[in-house]
Design a protein around this motif. Structure first.
Motif, PDB file in Angstrom:
ATOM      1  N   ARG A  86       2.009  -6.317 -16.355  1.00 52.00           N
ATOM      2  CA  ARG A  86       1.542  -7.529 -15.695  1.00 52.00           C
ATOM      3  C   ARG A  86       2.727  -8.464 -15.397  1.00 52.00           C
ATOM      4  N   THR A  87       3.749  -8.411 -16.238  1.00 45.15           N
ATOM      5  CA  THR A  87       4.960  -9.199 -16.006  1.00 45.15           C
ATOM      6  C   THR A  87       5.587  -8.833 -14.665  1.00 45.15           C
ATOM      7  N   VAL A  88       5.645  -7.526 -14.359  1.00 48.05           N
ATOM      8  CA  VAL A  88       6.188  -7.073 -13.079  1.00 48.05           C
ATOM      9  C   VAL A  88       5.354  -7.619 -11.929  1.00 48.05           C
ATOM     10  N   ASP A  89       4.032  -7.510 -12.041  1.00 49.48           N
ATOM     11  CA  ASP A  89       3.140  -7.988 -10.973  1.00 49.48           C
ATOM     12  C   ASP A  89       3.351  -9.474 -10.696  1.00 49.48           C
ATOM     13  N   MET A  90       3.502 -10.271 -11.756  1.00 44.42           N
ATOM     14  CA  MET A  90       3.682 -11.709 -11.582  1.00 44.42           C
ATOM     15  C   MET A  90       4.987 -12.022 -10.862  1.00 44.42           C
ATOM     16  N   HIS A  91       6.059 -11.296 -11.201  1.00 43.43           N
ATOM     17  CA  HIS A  91       7.336 -11.561 -10.560  1.00 43.43           C
ATOM     18  C   HIS A  91       7.346 -11.076  -9.107  1.00 43.43           C
ATOM     19  N   ILE A  92       6.678  -9.967  -8.836  1.00 47.85           N
ATOM     20  CA  ILE A  92       6.554  -9.508  -7.449  1.00 47.85           C
ATOM     21  C   ILE A  92       5.774 -10.534  -6.634  1.00 47.85           C
ATOM     22  N   SER A  93       4.718 -11.081  -7.222  1.00 48.57           N
ATOM     23  CA  SER A  93       3.920 -12.093  -6.533  1.00 48.57           C
ATOM     24  C   SER A  93       4.763 -13.312  -6.201  1.00 48.57           C
ATOM     25  N   ARG A  94       5.596 -13.750  -7.144  1.00 46.47           N
ATOM     26  CA  ARG A  94       6.451 -14.909  -6.904  1.00 46.47           C
ATOM     27  C   ARG A  94       7.508 -14.595  -5.840  1.00 46.47           C
ATOM     28  N   LEU A  95       8.027 -13.382  -5.837  1.00 44.90           N
ATOM     29  CA  LEU A  95       8.992 -12.990  -4.816  1.00 44.90           C
ATOM     30  C   LEU A  95       8.356 -13.055  -3.427  1.00 44.90           C
ATOM     31  N   ARG A  96       7.150 -12.545  -3.323  1.00 46.41           N
ATOM     32  CA  ARG A  96       6.453 -12.564  -2.034  1.00 46.41           C
ATOM     33  C   ARG A  96       6.238 -13.995  -1.538  1.00 46.41           C
ATOM     34  N   GLU A  97       5.917 -14.892  -2.457  1.00 52.19           N
ATOM     35  CA  GLU A  97       5.712 -16.284  -2.057  1.00 52.19           C
ATOM     36  C   GLU A  97       6.978 -16.889  -1.460  1.00 52.19           C
ATOM     37  N   LYS A  98       8.127 -16.366  -1.858  1.00 49.98           N
ATOM     38  CA  LYS A  98       9.390 -16.944  -1.423  1.00 49.98           C
ATOM     39  C   LYS A  98       9.985 -16.270  -0.184  1.00 49.98           C
ATOM     40  N   ILE A  99       9.612 -14.988   0.088  1.00 48.63           N
ATOM     41  CA  ILE A  99      10.263 -14.284   1.198  1.00 48.63           C
ATOM     42  C   ILE A  99       9.303 -13.832   2.283  1.00 48.63           C
ATOM     43  N   GLU A 100       7.994 -13.904   2.031  1.00 47.37           N
ATOM     44  CA  GLU A 100       7.029 -13.425   3.015  1.00 47.37           C
ATOM     45  C   GLU A 100       6.435 -14.578   3.818  1.00 47.37           C
ATOM     46  N   ASP A 101       6.186 -14.347   5.107  1.00 44.60           N
ATOM     47  CA  ASP A 101       5.459 -15.327   5.906  1.00 44.60           C
ATOM     48  C   ASP A 101       4.048 -15.510   5.372  1.00 44.60           C
ATOM     49  N   ASP A 102       3.426 -14.367   5.031  1.00 40.75           N
ATOM     50  CA  ASP A 102       2.071 -14.378   4.479  1.00 40.75           C
ATOM     51  C   ASP A 102       2.064 -13.487   3.245  1.00 40.75           C
ATOM     52  N   PRO A 103       2.173 -14.076   2.055  1.00 42.92           N
ATOM     53  CA  PRO A 103       2.226 -13.257   0.829  1.00 42.92           C
ATOM     54  C   PRO A 103       1.028 -12.333   0.662  1.00 42.92           C
ATOM     55  N   ALA A 104      -0.112 -12.691   1.250  1.00 41.36           N
ATOM     56  CA  ALA A 104      -1.299 -11.841   1.142  1.00 41.36           C
ATOM     57  C   ALA A 104      -1.202 -10.610   2.039  1.00 41.36           C
ATOM     58  N   SER A 105      -0.316 -10.647   3.029  1.00 47.37           N
ATOM     59  CA  SER A 105      -0.108  -9.513   3.925  1.00 47.37           C
ATOM     60  C   SER A 105       1.399  -9.279   4.057  1.00 47.37           C
ATOM     61  N   PRO A 106       2.023  -8.787   2.992  1.00 53.58           N
ATOM     62  CA  PRO A 106       3.488  -8.710   2.939  1.00 53.58           C
ATOM     63  C   PRO A 106       4.066  -7.711   3.943  1.00 53.58           C
ATOM     64  N   THR A 107       5.242  -8.030   4.464  1.00 56.31           N
ATOM     65  CA  THR A 107       5.965  -7.139   5.362  1.00 56.31           C
ATOM     66  C   THR A 107       7.233  -6.591   4.724  1.00 56.31           C
ATOM     67  N   TYR A 108       7.691  -7.202   3.643  1.00 55.47           N
ATOM     68  CA  TYR A 108       8.883  -6.713   2.947  1.00 55.47           C
ATOM     69  C   TYR A 108       8.493  -5.855   1.739  1.00 55.47           C
ATOM     70  N   ILE A 109       7.934  -6.485   0.723  1.00 56.71           N
ATOM     71  CA  ILE A 109       7.583  -5.754  -0.500  1.00 56.71           C
ATOM     72  C   ILE A 109       6.109  -5.392  -0.440  1.00 56.71           C
ATOM     73  N   VAL A 110       5.819  -4.103  -0.375  1.00 55.98           N
ATOM     74  CA  VAL A 110       4.436  -3.646  -0.250  1.00 55.98           C
ATOM     75  C   VAL A 110       4.027  -2.874  -1.496  1.00 55.98           C
ATOM     76  N   THR A 111       2.734  -2.891  -1.752  1.00 56.12           N
ATOM     77  CA  THR A 111       2.168  -2.171  -2.881  1.00 56.12           C
ATOM     78  C   THR A 111       1.788  -0.757  -2.454  1.00 56.12           C
ATOM     79  N   VAL A 112       2.200   0.207  -3.236  1.00 51.07           N
ATOM     80  CA  VAL A 112       1.779   1.594  -3.029  1.00 51.07           C
ATOM     81  C   VAL A 112       0.696   1.870  -4.065  1.00 51.07           C
ATOM     82  N   ARG A 113      -0.511   1.957  -3.611  1.00 48.94           N
ATOM     83  CA  ARG A 113      -1.660   1.994  -4.508  1.00 48.94           C
ATOM     84  C   ARG A 113      -1.572   3.127  -5.520  1.00 48.94           C
TER      85      ARG A 113
END
Length: 264
Positions: free
Chosen positions: A193-220
């Protein structure tokens, strides 16, 4: 030149215990006994790392972490109560890099300090690696800076390490377990969960739309990857298909990157 560590706790005996062990390792140690003093000393002294208790008078440790994180990426280790799971989670979410629960082993705390400082030390030797580029995103490990569309992005030490690893291996899928062990170390007691939280924070800082990321994507069902073609389309345009498909928008064929070697 010795690295400076700021120790913040309202219990003098804990401050002295931590200070003694850090001095034995050759660090310069600064101290503060409340949240307000901690913020002031951080701004004035610019320490290399902060050990920060959550329960502080005047301004609590979480608010201190928020204030410091707005203006600095200095690594922060939180000191928390044994039953303070919620506080630990919040601390990591707002920018802390690690935590140690009370009562703690001084040897363990010093080991965590060494590990974080070792990972965040700037490499200024000849032959330093070239900056990494993906789309409009640039990461320079020699200056420890990240730039997006010409503006500097402030990242915590762990966020920087995560992004550096992902940008250094575009399109490679990293499992959460691998990221936890590689970035936080084998002796870290937290969950993925620590990884997920840090990825979420990264997306907030580098993505136009963190809910629809274009840089860091989740591979289900696997983990995360950084798209090699991120930023080649108009920014803010969502990808077609699933994030875990490995296909870019408008891809003419269903071919996906070979999975072999993508998982560790």
């Amino acid at each position: 030149m010795s690295q400076k560590i700021l120790v913040v706790d309202d219990e003098p005996h804990i401050v002295e215990l931590v200070k003694y062990n850090l001095l034995q390792e050759g660090y310069d140690v600064l101290t503060a006994y409340d949240g307000s003093e901690a913020v002031v000393r951080s701004r004035q002294e610019r320490p290399d790392l902060i050990i920060l208790d959550i329960m502080l008078p005047y301004v609590d440790g979480l608010e201190v972490c928020r204030q410091i994180r707005r203006e600095s990426s200095v690594p922060i280790i939180m000191l928390t109560a044994k039953d303070g799971e919620l506080a630990r989670v919040v601390g990591l979410e707002i920018g802390a890099d690690d935590y140690v629960t009370k009562p703690f082993s001084p040897r363990e705390l010093v080991a965590r300090v060494r590990a974080i400082l070792r990972r965040t030390a700037r490499d200024v030797t000849p032959g330093a690696p070239e900056p990494l580029h993906t789309g409009s995103l640039t990461l320079d490990s020699t200056t420890h800076e990240v730039v997006l569309d010409g503006r500097q992005v402030d990242l915590t030490a762990k966020e920087f390490e995560l992004l550096q690893l992902l940008m250094g291996h575009p399109n490679r899928v990293f499992t959460r377990d691998f990221l936890l062990e590689h970035i936080w170390g084998y002796d870290y007691y937290g969950s993925t969960r620590t990884v997920d939280m840090h990825i979420s924070r990264l997306r907030e800082k580098i993505e136009d739309d963190p809910a629809s990321p274009t840089y860091i994507v989740t591979v289900r069902g696997v983990g995360y990857k950084l798209r090699a073609d991120a930023g080649t389309r108009e920014r803010g345009t969502p990808h077609a298909g699933e994030a875990g498909s490995g296909r870019s928008a408008g891809s003419p064929t269903p071919a996906s990157p070979a999975p072999g070697g993508a998982r560790n």
